[in-house]
Design a protein around this motif. Sequence first.
Motif, mmCIF file in Angstrom:
data_model
loop_
_atom_site.group_PDB
_atom_site.id
_atom_site.type_symbol
_atom_site.label_atom_id
_atom_site.label_comp_id
_atom_site.label_asym_id
_atom_site.label_seq_id
_atom_site.Cartn_x
_atom_site.Cartn_y
_atom_site.Cartn_z
ATOM 1 N N VAL A 201 40.386 50.554 35.027
ATOM 2 C CA VAL A 201 41.464 50.293 34.069
ATOM 3 C C VAL A 201 41.486 48.810 33.710
ATOM 4 O O VAL A 201 41.583 48.450 32.529
ATOM 5 C CB VAL A 201 42.833 50.751 34.615
ATOM 6 N N ALA A 202 41.372 47.945 34.712
ATOM 7 C CA ALA A 202 41.385 46.502 34.451
ATOM 8 C C ALA A 202 40.238 46.101 33.529
ATOM 9 O O ALA A 202 40.426 45.313 32.598
ATOM 10 C CB ALA A 202 41.316 45.730 35.769
ATOM 11 N N MET A 203 39.069 46.643 33.762
ATOM 12 C CA MET A 203 37.920 46.312 32.918
ATOM 13 C C MET A 203 38.123 46.812 31.493
ATOM 14 O O MET A 203 37.846 46.101 30.528
ATOM 15 C CB MET A 203 36.640 46.877 33.504
ATOM 16 N N ALA A 204 38.619 48.032 31.352
ATOM 17 C CA ALA A 204 38.840 48.597 30.020
ATOM 18 C C ALA A 204 39.852 47.778 29.223
ATOM 19 O O ALA A 204 39.755 47.685 28.002
ATOM 20 C CB ALA A 204 39.309 50.046 30.137
ATOM 21 N N LEU A 205 40.799 47.173 29.932
ATOM 22 C CA LEU A 205 41.837 46.385 29.263
ATOM 23 C C LEU A 205 41.508 44.888 29.215
ATOM 24 O O LEU A 205 42.311 44.095 28.719
ATOM 25 C CB LEU A 205 43.182 46.595 29.969
ATOM 26 N N GLY A 206 40.348 44.512 29.741
ATOM 27 C CA GLY A 206 39.973 43.103 29.754
ATOM 28 C C GLY A 206 40.827 42.275 30.687
ATOM 29 O O GLY A 206 41.098 41.105 30.434
ATOM 30 N N GLN A 207 41.246 42.866 31.792
ATOM 31 C CA GLN A 207 42.145 42.216 32.743
ATOM 32 C C GLN A 207 41.530 42.171 34.135
ATOM 33 O O GLN A 207 42.185 42.472 35.134
ATOM 34 C CB GLN A 207 43.491 42.966 32.772
ATOM 35 N N GLU A 208 40.273 41.758 34.217
ATOM 36 C CA GLU A 208 39.569 41.775 35.495
ATOM 37 C C GLU A 208 40.237 40.901 36.549
ATOM 38 O O GLU A 208 40.305 41.283 37.716
ATOM 39 C CB GLU A 208 38.107 41.364 35.313
ATOM 40 N N ALA A 209 40.727 39.719 36.160
ATOM 41 C CA ALA A 209 41.357 38.823 37.147
ATOM 42 C C ALA A 209 42.631 39.446 37.704
ATOM 43 O O ALA A 209 42.853 39.437 38.921
ATOM 44 C CB ALA A 209 41.654 37.463 36.521
ATOM 45 N N LYS A 210 43.458 40.018 36.832
ATOM 46 C CA LYS A 210 44.671 40.689 37.302
ATOM 47 C C LYS A 210 44.306 41.902 38.142
ATOM 48 O O LYS A 210 44.988 42.220 39.118
ATOM 49 C CB LYS A 210 45.548 41.099 36.128
ATOM 50 N N LYS B 127 39.758 53.058 40.524
ATOM 51 C CA LYS B 127 40.611 53.282 39.356
ATOM 52 C C LYS B 127 41.147 51.970 38.811
ATOM 53 O O LYS B 127 41.135 51.738 37.597
ATOM 54 C CB LYS B 127 41.800 54.196 39.714
ATOM 55 N N VAL B 128 41.623 51.110 39.698
ATOM 56 C CA VAL B 128 42.163 49.826 39.261
ATOM 57 C C VAL B 128 41.067 49.017 38.574
ATOM 58 O O VAL B 128 41.287 48.433 37.507
ATOM 59 C CB VAL B 128 42.784 49.046 40.431
ATOM 60 N N GLN B 129 39.875 48.992 39.161
ATOM 61 C CA GLN B 129 38.767 48.249 38.553
ATOM 62 C C GLN B 129 38.448 48.780 37.163
ATOM 63 O O GLN B 129 38.256 48.002 36.223
ATOM 64 C CB GLN B 129 37.508 48.339 39.428
#
Length: 156
Positions: free
Chosen positions: A122-131, A118-120
């Motif tokens: 959401v992070a990818m959808a928001l362009g926040q892979e590093a976070k 889930k975190v991966q």
Amino acid sequence: MSRLLLATALAMLPTGVLAQDRVLSIGGSVTEIVYALGQEGRLVGRDTTSTYPASAEALPDVGYLRALSPEGVLSVSPDLILMEAGAGPAETLATLEGAGVKIVTIPGANSPESVVAKVQAVAMALGQEAKGAELIAQIKAETARALATVAAQPGP
């Protein structure tokens, strides 16, 4: 969750999602992840189940995740909807897609691996892979500590 399923879900992300600033979060776990990634400033609304953190309740409520209406969702003019699997109904989702709203369904299950997935997503959808990677490392460390504590207990 298998890596193949996660890879398939991530590959299905609509193009151009990363540039979306008006995000609607549907599902408490998705909303918590958006906040944990520090992206709450992009949220324009949430569903009824999104009550944590408490500051999320200040966002407009578009209804219950399994009984959404197109009017309620469109009232916040989202560019992108991040939703837990099982949100709907299907008729509402079809109407939203017909209106040109990008929808990303976040995979769900009940396991430590599914939290990471889930975190991966959401992070990818928001362009926040590093976070997302930082949050995943934190989650894995906390999970390992919790499991070690449970394993050290003498019994039920």
